[in-house]
Design a protein around this motif. Structure first.
Motif, PDB file in Angstrom:
ATOM      1  N   LEU A 157       0.785  -1.143  -0.027  1.00 55.13           N
ATOM      2  CA  LEU A 157       0.019   0.107  -0.147  1.00 55.13           C
ATOM      3  C   LEU A 157       1.008   1.452  -0.005  1.00 55.13           C
ATOM      4  CD1 LEU A 157      -2.827   1.136   0.375  1.00 55.13           C
ATOM      5  CD2 LEU A 157      -2.571   1.105   2.761  1.00 55.13           C
ATOM      6  N   VAL A 158       0.729   2.074  -1.204  1.00 55.81           N
ATOM      7  CA  VAL A 158       1.780   3.128  -1.307  1.00 55.81           C
ATOM      8  C   VAL A 158       0.906   4.378  -1.283  1.00 55.81           C
ATOM      9  CG1 VAL A 158       3.591   1.700  -2.220  1.00 55.81           C
ATOM     10  CG2 VAL A 158       2.059   2.947  -3.717  1.00 55.81           C
ATOM     11  N   GLY A 159      -0.303   4.702  -1.255  1.00 58.50           N
ATOM     12  CA  GLY A 159      -1.207   5.748  -1.549  1.00 58.50           C
ATOM     13  C   GLY A 159      -2.659   5.575  -1.411  1.00 58.50           C
ATOM     14  N   GLY A 160      -3.232   6.354  -1.231  1.00 58.96           N
ATOM     15  CA  GLY A 160      -4.761   6.513  -1.201  1.00 58.96           C
ATOM     16  C   GLY A 160      -5.427   7.805  -0.373  1.00 58.96           C
ATOM     17  N   LEU A 161      -6.732   7.506  -0.502  1.00 59.20           N
ATOM     18  CA  LEU A 161      -7.622   8.661  -0.158  1.00 59.20           C
ATOM     19  C   LEU A 161      -8.962   8.169   0.412  1.00 59.20           C
ATOM     20  CD1 LEU A 161      -9.982   9.380  -2.257  1.00 59.20           C
ATOM     21  CD2 LEU A 161      -8.149  10.164  -3.595  1.00 59.20           C
ATOM     22  N   TYR A 162      -9.677   8.961   1.269  1.00 60.97           N
ATOM     23  CA  TYR A 162     -10.835   8.297   1.491  1.00 60.97           C
ATOM     24  C   TYR A 162     -11.697   9.719   1.936  1.00 60.97           C
ATOM     25  CZ  TYR A 162     -10.225  10.483   6.411  1.00 60.97           C
ATOM     26  OH  TYR A 162     -10.059  10.946   7.296  1.00 60.97           O
ATOM     27  N   GLY A 163     -12.909   9.264   1.865  1.00 62.71           N
ATOM     28  CA  GLY A 163     -13.953  10.517   1.947  1.00 62.71           C
ATOM     29  C   GLY A 163     -15.596   9.858   2.114  1.00 62.71           C
ATOM     30  N   VAL A 164     -16.372  10.782   2.327  1.00 65.43           N
ATOM     31  CA  VAL A 164     -17.831  10.522   2.493  1.00 65.43           C
ATOM     32  C   VAL A 164     -18.564  10.687   1.046  1.00 65.43           C
ATOM     33  CG1 VAL A 164     -19.993  11.094   3.664  1.00 65.43           C
ATOM     34  CG2 VAL A 164     -17.862  11.267   4.835  1.00 65.43           C
ATOM     35  N   ASP A 165     -19.303   9.460   0.592  1.00 66.93           N
ATOM     36  CA  ASP A 165     -20.040   9.564  -0.545  1.00 66.93           C
ATOM     37  C   ASP A 165     -21.310   9.915  -0.636  1.00 66.93           C
ATOM     38  OD1 ASP A 165     -20.963   8.694  -3.102  1.00 66.93           O
ATOM     39  OD2 ASP A 165     -19.706   7.183  -3.393  1.00 66.93           O
ATOM     40  N   LEU A 166     -21.812  10.812  -0.920  1.00 68.14           N
ATOM     41  CA  LEU A 166     -23.426  11.222  -0.969  1.00 68.14           C
ATOM     42  C   LEU A 166     -24.028  10.777  -1.826  1.00 68.14           C
ATOM     43  CD1 LEU A 166     -22.829  14.965   0.584  1.00 68.14           C
ATOM     44  CD2 LEU A 166     -23.421  12.584   2.018  1.00 68.14           C
ATOM     45  N   GLY A 167     -23.445  10.243  -3.003  1.00 69.31           N
ATOM     46  CA  GLY A 167     -24.257   9.540  -4.239  1.00 69.31           C
ATOM     47  C   GLY A 167     -24.250  10.612  -5.502  1.00 69.31           C
ATOM     48  N   HIS A 168     -24.120  11.819  -5.131  1.00 67.96           N
ATOM     49  CA  HIS A 168     -23.835  12.602  -6.160  1.00 67.96           C
ATOM     50  C   HIS A 168     -22.829  13.632  -5.889  1.00 67.96           C
ATOM     51  CE1 HIS A 168     -25.952  15.108  -3.131  1.00 67.96           C
ATOM     52  NE2 HIS A 168     -25.674  16.520  -3.929  1.00 67.96           N
ATOM     53  N   MET A 169     -22.137  13.528  -4.940  1.00 67.06           N
ATOM     54  CA  MET A 169     -20.938  14.334  -4.573  1.00 67.06           C
ATOM     55  C   MET A 169     -20.198  13.701  -3.542  1.00 67.06           C
ATOM     56  SD  MET A 169     -21.004  17.893  -2.472  1.00 67.06           S
ATOM     57  CE  MET A 169     -21.833  19.047  -3.641  1.00 67.06           C
ATOM     58  N   PHE A 170     -18.982  13.649  -3.962  1.00 66.44           N
ATOM     59  CA  PHE A 170     -17.820  12.950  -3.083  1.00 66.44           C
ATOM     60  C   PHE A 170     -17.070  13.984  -2.184  1.00 66.44           C
ATOM     61  CE2 PHE A 170     -13.893  10.836  -1.913  1.00 66.44           C
ATOM     62  CZ  PHE A 170     -13.988   9.690  -1.635  1.00 66.44           C
TER      63      PHE A 170
END
Length: 206
Positions: free
Chosen positions: A131-144
């Protein structure tokens, strides 16, 4: 449990102090253009800055060097295979203007719960099984709503971000919320827009 209207935020974007990181409160926040961001020794701070840093997926910038990376494809991209590891790595990234980590154990637990319910998602970048990179967030279905990214190899987080933007464009997402300005995000095509415009896009699916 209600938040004040976002227009009540101060000039720095601070809207409210306190509360908790329950799933209900977090979802209420994101659906109303608000996000938590605070030091590990602070009360929970809730923000809705004006202007807002965003990326329209079809405007993602791909530099000549990144086009070569995408063409050579040295990485493998996965989704939601190790969400908590991505958060852990992101917590070690220094954030401009902030002392200590802002991804506290409480934050990790709260977003892990969102992930289990399908609201929080991660993109992972691998090189030779590492694992050398990545991102995370909240997915609202029409906006990340992007929360954080990390990179242990040159271009790894850019690879994840560009691939995500391309996927979200295909799916018809209107926006990626980047929250606040950074030079890194600007180099990828993110821009500042008025909060009023951001809220209009956010509420377009209500």
């Amino acid at each position: 449990m209600e938040f004040p209207p976002v227009e009540a935020a101060n000039e720095d974007g601070l809207l409210a102090v306190g509360g908790d990181l329950s799933m209900e409160r977090l979802l209420l926040a994101y659906k109303n253009g608000i996000f938590p961001w605070f030091n590990d020794d602070s009360l929970i701070l809730w923000w809705s800055p004006d202007p807002r840093m965003v990326l329209f997926p079809n405007k993602v910038k791909i530099s000549k060097s990144m086009r070569k990376v995408l063409r050579d494809n040295p990485f493998e991209l996965t989704q939601n295979t190790c969400f908590e590891k991505v958060m852990e790595h992101c917590g070690k990234v220094e954030r401009s203007g902030q002392d200590g980590t802002w991804i506290t154990p409480e934050m990790k637990s709260a977003y892990a719960n969102l992930h289990k319910e399908g609201w929080a998602k991660s993109y992972e970048v691998w090189e030779n099984g590492e694992l050398v990179g990545g991102l995370y967030g909240v997915d609202l279905g029409h906006m990340f709503c992007g929360e954080s990214m990390f990179s242990l190899r040159p271009n790894a987080s850019k690879f994840a971000f560009i691939k995500m933007a391309q996927e979200l464009e295909r799916k018809g997402y209107g926006l990626i919320d980047c929250q606040v300005h950074t030079d890194h995000l600007e180099s990828l095509g993110a821009e500042l827009i008025p909060r009023k415009k951001f809220m209009g896009i956010l509420r377009s699916k209500d």
